[in-house]
Design an enzyme around this catalytic site. Structure first.
Site, PDB file in Angstrom:
ATOM      1  N   ASP A  13      23.577   5.272  22.867  1.00  0.00           N
ATOM      2  CA  ASP A  13      24.902   5.268  23.040  1.00  0.00           C
ATOM      3  C   ASP A  13      25.990   4.678  23.160  1.00  0.00           C
ATOM      4  O   ASP A  13      26.837   4.508  23.333  1.00  0.00           O
ATOM      5  CB  ASP A  13      25.434   7.334  23.490  1.00  0.00           C
ATOM      6  CG  ASP A  13      24.773   8.020  23.259  1.00  0.00           C
ATOM      7  OD1 ASP A  13      24.350   8.346  22.196  1.00  0.00           O
ATOM      8  OD2 ASP A  13      24.289   9.039  23.933  1.00  0.00           O
ATOM      9  N   LYS A  16      26.255   1.944  18.286  1.00  0.00           N
ATOM     10  CA  LYS A  16      25.905   1.276  17.436  1.00  0.00           C
ATOM     11  C   LYS A  16      26.097   1.685  16.191  1.00  0.00           C
ATOM     12  O   LYS A  16      26.667   0.483  14.948  1.00  0.00           O
ATOM     13  CB  LYS A  16      24.213   1.373  17.545  1.00  0.00           C
ATOM     14  CG  LYS A  16      23.634   0.931  18.438  1.00  0.00           C
ATOM     15  CD  LYS A  16      22.287   1.485  18.528  1.00  0.00           C
ATOM     16  CE  LYS A  16      21.871   3.420  18.726  1.00  0.00           C
ATOM     17  NZ  LYS A  16      22.294   3.912  20.000  1.00  0.00           N
ATOM     18  N   GLY A  40      22.729  10.419  16.760  1.00  0.00           N
ATOM     19  CA  GLY A  40      24.430  10.700  16.614  1.00  0.00           C
ATOM     20  C   GLY A  40      25.645   9.322  16.988  1.00  0.00           C
ATOM     21  O   GLY A  40      25.724   9.227  17.943  1.00  0.00           O
ATOM     22  N   HIS A  41      25.748   9.009  15.876  1.00  0.00           N
ATOM     23  CA  HIS A  41      25.883   8.024  15.799  1.00  0.00           C
ATOM     24  C   HIS A  41      27.531   8.207  15.581  1.00  0.00           C
ATOM     25  O   HIS A  41      28.391   8.827  14.172  1.00  0.00           O
ATOM     26  CB  HIS A  41      25.994   6.670  14.916  1.00  0.00           C
ATOM     27  CG  HIS A  41      23.982   6.667  15.595  1.00  0.00           C
ATOM     28  ND1 HIS A  41      23.213   5.547  14.301  1.00  0.00           N
ATOM     29  CD2 HIS A  41      23.606   6.627  16.593  1.00  0.00           C
ATOM     30  CE1 HIS A  41      22.304   5.728  15.350  1.00  0.00           C
ATOM     31  NE2 HIS A  41      22.603   5.809  16.334  1.00  0.00           N
ATOM     32  N   GLN A 223      19.326   5.566  18.880  1.00  0.00           N
ATOM     33  CA  GLN A 223      18.416   5.330  20.050  1.00  0.00           C
ATOM     34  C   GLN A 223      18.748   3.720  21.209  1.00  0.00           C
ATOM     35  O   GLN A 223      19.563   3.475  20.602  1.00  0.00           O
ATOM     36  CB  GLN A 223      17.222   5.112  21.165  1.00  0.00           C
ATOM     37  CG  GLN A 223      16.835   7.196  20.214  1.00  0.00           C
ATOM     38  CD  GLN A 223      16.312   7.225  18.875  1.00  0.00           C
ATOM     39  OE1 GLN A 223      15.858   6.866  18.386  1.00  0.00           O
ATOM     40  NE2 GLN A 223      17.273   8.917  18.700  1.00  0.00           N
TER      41      GLN A 223
HETATM   42  P1  GDP Z   1      25.530   4.956  19.284  1.00  0.00           P
HETATM   43  O1  GDP Z   1      24.919   6.142  19.539  1.00  0.00           O
HETATM   44  O2  GDP Z   1      25.174   3.797  20.340  1.00  0.00           O
HETATM   45  O3  GDP Z   1      26.423   5.390  17.606  1.00  0.00           O
HETATM   46  O4  GDP Z   1      27.559   5.598  19.980  1.00  0.00           O
HETATM   47  P2  GDP Z   1      27.921   7.405  20.057  1.00  0.00           P
HETATM   48  O5  GDP Z   1      28.845   6.806  18.935  1.00  0.00           O
HETATM   49  O6  GDP Z   1      26.299   8.273  19.967  1.00  0.00           O
HETATM   50  O7  GDP Z   1      28.583   6.867  21.724  1.00  0.00           O
HETATM   51  C1  GDP Z   1      29.242   6.404  21.905  1.00  0.00           C
HETATM   52  C2  GDP Z   1      30.818   6.551  21.774  1.00  0.00           C
HETATM   53  O8  GDP Z   1      31.572   5.639  22.328  1.00  0.00           O
HETATM   54  C3  GDP Z   1      31.389   6.993  20.844  1.00  0.00           C
HETATM   55  O9  GDP Z   1      32.276   8.242  20.502  1.00  0.00           O
HETATM   56  C4  GDP Z   1      32.536   6.796  19.870  1.00  0.00           C
HETATM   57  O10 GDP Z   1      33.033   7.033  19.631  1.00  0.00           O
HETATM   58  C5  GDP Z   1      32.511   5.189  21.654  1.00  0.00           C
HETATM   59  N1  GDP Z   1      32.844   4.444  21.354  1.00  0.00           N
HETATM   60  C6  GDP Z   1      32.767   2.550  20.212  1.00  0.00           C
HETATM   61  N2  GDP Z   1      33.850   2.182  21.286  1.00  0.00           N
HETATM   62  C7  GDP Z   1      34.114   2.217  21.834  1.00  0.00           C
HETATM   63  C8  GDP Z   1      34.779   1.272  22.634  1.00  0.00           C
HETATM   64  O11 GDP Z   1      34.857  -0.052  22.836  1.00  0.00           O
HETATM   65  N3  GDP Z   1      35.768   1.938  23.847  1.00  0.00           N
HETATM   66  C9  GDP Z   1      35.935   3.311  23.417  1.00  0.00           C
HETATM   67  N4  GDP Z   1      36.790   3.597  24.241  1.00  0.00           N
HETATM   68  N5  GDP Z   1      34.819   4.356  22.897  1.00  0.00           N
HETATM   69  C10 GDP Z   1      34.324   2.826  21.943  1.00  0.00           C
HETATM   70  P1  IMO Z   2      21.623   7.883  19.532  1.00  0.00           P
HETATM   71  O1  IMO Z   2      20.728   6.838  18.015  1.00  0.00           O
HETATM   72  C1  IMO Z   2      21.160   8.847  23.623  1.00  0.00           C
HETATM   73  C2  IMO Z   2      16.900  10.493  24.457  1.00  0.00           C
HETATM   74  C3  IMO Z   2      17.224  12.346  25.075  1.00  0.00           C
HETATM   75  C4  IMO Z   2      16.221  12.329  25.794  1.00  0.00           C
HETATM   76  C5  IMO Z   2      15.243  11.318  25.124  1.00  0.00           C
HETATM   77  C6  IMO Z   2      13.884  12.434  24.133  1.00  0.00           C
HETATM   78  O2  IMO Z   2      22.922   8.120  19.008  1.00  0.00           O
HETATM   79  O3  IMO Z   2      21.631   6.502  20.929  1.00  0.00           O
HETATM   80  P2  IMO Z   2      14.091  12.825  21.710  1.00  0.00           P
HETATM   81  O4  IMO Z   2      14.648  14.113  21.198  1.00  0.00           O
HETATM   82  O5  IMO Z   2      14.150  11.950  21.258  1.00  0.00           O
HETATM   83  O6  IMO Z   2      12.612  13.649  21.727  1.00  0.00           O
HETATM   84  O7  IMO Z   2      14.493  12.589  23.459  1.00  0.00           O
HETATM   85  O8  IMO Z   2      16.171  10.609  24.594  1.00  0.00           O
HETATM   86  N1  IMO Z   2      17.458  10.245  23.551  1.00  0.00           N
HETATM   87  C7  IMO Z   2      18.739   9.868  23.704  1.00  0.00           C
HETATM   88  N2  IMO Z   2      19.720   9.209  23.837  1.00  0.00           N
HETATM   89  N3  IMO Z   2      21.124   8.224  22.486  1.00  0.00           N
HETATM   90  C8  IMO Z   2      20.037   8.521  21.274  1.00  0.00           C
HETATM   91  O9  IMO Z   2      20.795   8.398  19.763  1.00  0.00           O
HETATM   92  C9  IMO Z   2      19.127   9.418  21.445  1.00  0.00           C
HETATM   93  N4  IMO Z   2      17.714  10.041  21.066  1.00  0.00           N
HETATM   94  C10 IMO Z   2      17.245  10.954  22.177  1.00  0.00           C
HETATM   95  O10 IMO Z   2      18.102  12.744  25.699  1.00  0.00           O
HETATM   96  O11 IMO Z   2      16.196  11.839  26.929  1.00  0.00           O
HETATM   97 MG    MG Z   3      24.273   8.308  20.196  1.00  0.00          MG
END
Ligand code: GDP
Ligand code: IMO
Ligand code: MG
Length: 424
Positions: A13, A16, A40-41, A223
């Protein structure tokens, strides 16, 4: 040509999706190489927000090819939902989304096993996203899995039944969980129609041919490195190799084809699920980070655990991945703090160390360095130079200690909220 890589350096998270979406414009192909719908991106542009789980984050850039590589595990049900989301957003993908024939399928019983395994673990549960990731990768390694290339075979249903029976016999020794298997199976077979519409490719040949003809490829990690099955905080990890090496086996490219490795880190740190997290804050500051950063999972909606940035942890993952550039995200979340902390060393049993140990003990402590906050909005900044001095100092201090150039600083969720920075 070489293949560039974007991956998360913490526990996932890191943002990416946003960075891949931004950079995708400079590439011909974006390819996922591991993980599955546990990811979840989030992408935000033109006032709209999209969350992708299996589909690469290049899909919103017209003309770009998006490839789901052999290292990815696919749940046809989630995949169909994602395709419907793209249809609703009027995104045309049919001639520019490909799947590797060798990608493994997540069966409904994989999800059921995931839930039953977690229940059996009780308090020591991993905190899995319950998307069936672990059981599917187990079947891959155990040589029992079903792959995308199998879905058109005449005996596909029989093979499905055989694997399902195997799962049911394992399940008989695990605790019962609420799960309507019949209903999930009906959905699973129905969603197969959508999967069949997506061209399947012999992706290792496809990728290598593209590189040979000068196509620019960006590999999108899911991840984060601290969730890597070998190098993460085992057993509280996911079941794939999330580090750069995963690109080679998840797409079929040789190590000498790896180009830039772009490592993403938040300006602080989060983790969702169980497991050690040395810089975790249990106080009001952690709560403020969660609130300000909207730190709730994009896949499960769970609150994310929050803490300060941890430099020994980042140095470890920079080393594992061969990171050549860093991207610092969510720096705007720090706007509210007068004082910022940066973890620079661990103290374990009274001894200082910069190494991430084999097992992170509960009594681990961090030595923090303090930095002055900027306590103002960054919304007006259109270039790095526009940032307040304290923010520039914070970035420079991290860069100096990590020893890798920070080439981008993200100041908000929107595609446009990104400050480019020349390498120093
Ligand atoms: P990913 O899994 O690495 O793609 O990240 P996620 O989408 O799960 O979580 C990142 C969250 O932070 C999302 O809700 C993005 O919209 C938000 N986000 C990304 N970059 C920024 C930033 O620079 N500032 C803020 N406030 N939110 C951001
Ligand atoms: P993105 O791509 C954050 C965590 C889960 C759990 C562990 C194992 O959005 O960054 P799994 O379902 O793979 O068996 O879970 O890994 N986890 C993540 N945490 N971002 C993710 O993906 C994750 N994918 C798995 O919360 O601790
Ligand atoms: Mg994510």
């Amino acid at each position: 040509m070489n293949i560039d890589v974007i991956l998360g350096l913490q526990w996932g998270d890191e943002g990416k999706g946003k960075i891949v979406d931004y950079l995708a414009d400079k590439y011909d192909i974006v390819a996922r190489f591991q993980g599955g719908p546990n990811a979840g991106h989030t992408l935000v542009f033109d006032g709209k927000k999209y969350v992708l789980h299996t589909i690469p984050s290049g899909v919103f850039r017209p003309h770009l090819i998006n490839l789901i590589g052999n290292g990815v595990v696919i749940d046809p049900i989630t995949f169909e939902k994602e395709l419907k989301g793209l249809d609703a957003a009027d995104v045309k993908y049919l001639d520019r989304l490909y799947i590797s024939q060798k990608a493994h399928l997540i069966l409904p019983t994989h999800r059921l096993l995931d839930a039953a395994n977690e229940k059996a673990k009780g308090k020591s549960k991993i905190g899995s996203t319950l998307r069936g990731i672990g059981p599917t990768y187990m079947d891959r390694t155990g040589r029992n899995g079903l792959r995308v290339g199998d879905i058109n075979k005449i005996d596909f249903k029989e093979r499905y039944e055989r694997l399902k029976q195997k799962h049911l016999s394992i399940l008989s020794s695990l605790p019962q969980v609420d799960f309507d298997l019949e209903e999930e199976e009906t959905k699973w077979f129905a969603s197969m129609e959508s999967l069949r519409k997506i061209p399947q490719v012999n992706s290792e040949y496809y990728v290598n041919r593209c590189l040979k003809y000068g196509k620019r490829i960006l590999a999108e990690g899911a991840q984060g490195s601290m969730l890597d099955v070998d190098f993460g905080t085992y057993p509280f990890v996911t079941s794939s190799n999330t580090v750069t090496a995963g690109v080679c086996v998840g797409l079929g490219v040789s190590p000498d084809k790896i180009g830039e490795v772009i490592g993403i880190t938040k300006a602080y740190c989060t983790r969702v699920g169980s497991g050690p997290f040395p810089s975790e804050l249990f106080d009001e500051t952690g709560e403020r980070l969660r609130k300000e950063g909207h730190e709730f999972g994009a896949t499960t909606g769970r609150p994310r655990r929050c803490g300060w940035i941890d430099l020994p942890q980042l140095k470890y993952t920079i080393m594992l991945n061969g990171v050549t550039q860093l991207v610092l995200t969510k720096i705007d979340v720090l706007n509210i703090f007068k004082e910022l902390k940066v973890g620079v060393k661990y103290i374990i049993d009274g001894k200082e160390t910069e190494e991430v140990p084999y097992e992170i003990p509960e009594n681990i402590k961090l030595v923090y360095e303090e930095h002055k906050g900027w306590v103002q909005s960054l919304a007006e900044a259109v270039s790095f130079e526009d940032l307040p001095l304290e923010a520039k100092n914070y970035v420079a201090a991290l860069e100096e200690q990590l020893g890798v150039p920070i080439t981008m600083v993200s100041t908000g969720p929107d595609r446009k909220e990104l400050l480019l920075r020349k390498a120093h």
